[in-house]
Enzyme design. Structure first.
Site, PDB file in Angstrom:
ATOM      1  N   HIS A 121      55.518 -19.257   0.548  1.00  0.00           N
ATOM      2  CA  HIS A 121      56.446 -18.142   0.326  1.00  0.00           C
ATOM      3  C   HIS A 121      57.623 -18.569  -0.553  1.00  0.00           C
ATOM      4  CE1 HIS A 121      59.468 -15.024   1.461  1.00  0.00           C
ATOM      5  NE2 HIS A 121      58.390 -14.256   1.502  1.00  0.00           N
ATOM      6  N   SER A 322      41.847 -11.989   8.341  1.00  0.00           N
ATOM      7  CA  SER A 322      42.985 -11.576   7.521  1.00  0.00           C
ATOM      8  C   SER A 322      42.964 -10.071   7.279  1.00  0.00           C
ATOM      9  CB  SER A 322      42.958 -12.299   6.166  1.00  0.00           C
ATOM     10  OG  SER A 322      44.007 -11.828   5.330  1.00  0.00           O
TER      11      SER A 322
END
Length: 375
Positions: A121, A322
């Site tokens: 991130h 996911s």
């Protein structure tokens, strides 16, 4: 008390209308719009403040520390950490949770080097700059997972310094999970004596505990701290999250502050007392069974989206467990309308609880109408 002007009230009405319209087309970011906290709205009347460590007393009694401790305990169970050994608090979101994990790592290993992948991130680079931590970026595989060969060789070259591993439990764009077992094996094979693993589990941290065959993600697999978001899967009108670590680590950095009668162990001083109440309420309302059902439906919609794209001639894919569905970047008007998350030549949608099969159908149909796929 004086009322606001007609113009000010009109601005609020316009903002509400904007929110309602935008919320109806929110597919690209991991936030859940399907929640209802009306029952606890009366608590907004109070100037509540969770100043200091939630596991110690405070002179300021208008707080939700009791509820915060329960939230931490429930998250600890989900992240496979014995609540008796757990310490944590409700944060402003994933960035603060990741900052706390790396701050703890730095205090335990001042000479350590942070290893993180290309798909980590964006906030991590900023955090390491703020904390002044040495760091090395590791290549990512095409699927977004860290390149373990590059990690091995890079650590081998620098094996004389402590390893601080920034593990992705669901990357931002592709939903990839870095394998903690492989990371631990690398550390063992290289006989690394001083190490620390922080898991950024912002989204997948609330998915993997509720599936039958999760990838390694928690404290039982070697994590020393972990951050998970609250406004993502659970849903909240205010960004929030939970950071977890071990009590024994926190004991090394705590200090007493007489002014407010607290132990200073968190990053902020004054802290939001509202978000711990929100998370507590949501956990009570859904229960573990309800969250299991929510996750199962999210994964089912994600699989439907992959099939719907592929059946329409648009290649799409997702990782195991996911809810992040990756597909070729559509025209900008589609990206803008549906608030998709683009990166270079790809985009993704995330099947949060408010995302239905009907919304997926609309998105695919618009992709086809604007830029027909090659069949």
């Amino acid at each position: 008390m004086k009322e606001i002007s007609r113009e000010a009230r009109a601005r609020l009405a316009a903002l509400k209308e904007t929110y309602e319209e935008a919320s109806a087309y929110a597919l690209g970011y991991p936030v859940n719009f399907d929640f209802d906290y009306e029952e606890i709205l009366p608590f907004l009347k109070f100037n509540a403040n969770n100043v200091g460590d939630p596991f110690h007393g405070t002179n300021y009694r208008v707080n939700s520390h009791d509820f915060e401790r329960e939230v931490v305990g429930k998250f600890a169970n989900l992240m496979r950490l014995d609540p008796e050994d757990a310490w944590g608090y409700v944060t402003t979101g994933g960035t603060e949770g990741n900052m706390y994990g790396l701050y703890m790592a730095r205090e335990l290993h001042p000479q350590g080097v942070v290893y993180f992948s290309q798909d980590t991130h964006y906030s991590i680079l900023k955090i390491m700059q703020v904390l002044n931590m040495r760091n090395i970026m590791i290549k990512s595989q095409d699927n977004g997972e860290i390149d373990y060969d590059d990690l091995y060789e890079t650590i081998r070259i620098n094996r004389d310094v402590p390893v601080i591993m920034m593990a992705n439990i669901g990357t931002t764009m592709k939903g990839a999970v870095d394998d903690l077992r492989k990371v631990r094996k690398i550390l063992d094979d290289l006989a690394i004596r001083q190490s620390y693993i922080h898991s950024d589990a912002a989204l997948s941290g609330m998915i993997l505990p509720f599936v039958a065959d999760p990838q390694p993600y928690g404290f039982d697999e070697g994590a020393d701290s972990l951050a998970v978001s609250g406004h993502k899967l659970i849903g909240s009108p205010i960004p929030c999250g939970v950071v977890l670590t071990r009590k024994e680590y926190v004991a090394r950095i705590s200090r007493s502050v007489e002014y407010v009668g607290v132990m200073d162990t968190t990053i902020p001083g004054s802290r939001n007392a509202w978000t711990p109440l929100l998370l507590w309420y949501a956990l009570e309302k859904h229960g573990m069974e309800g969250l299991t059902d929510i996750v199962a439906e999210m994964l089912s919609v994600a699989e439907y989206a992959v099939q719907r794209f592929n059946d329409s001639g648009i290649p799409a894919w997702r990782h195991h467990n996911s809810v992040t569905v990756v597909f070729p970047r559509p025209p900008q008007e589609v990206v803008s309308k549906w608030q998709l998350a683009p990166y270079r030549d790809i985009a993704h949608l995330i099947t949060m609880p408010h995302v239905t099969r009907q919304l997926v159908d609309q998105l695919v149909d618009e992709c086809l109408a604007i830029a027909p796929a090659t069949r």
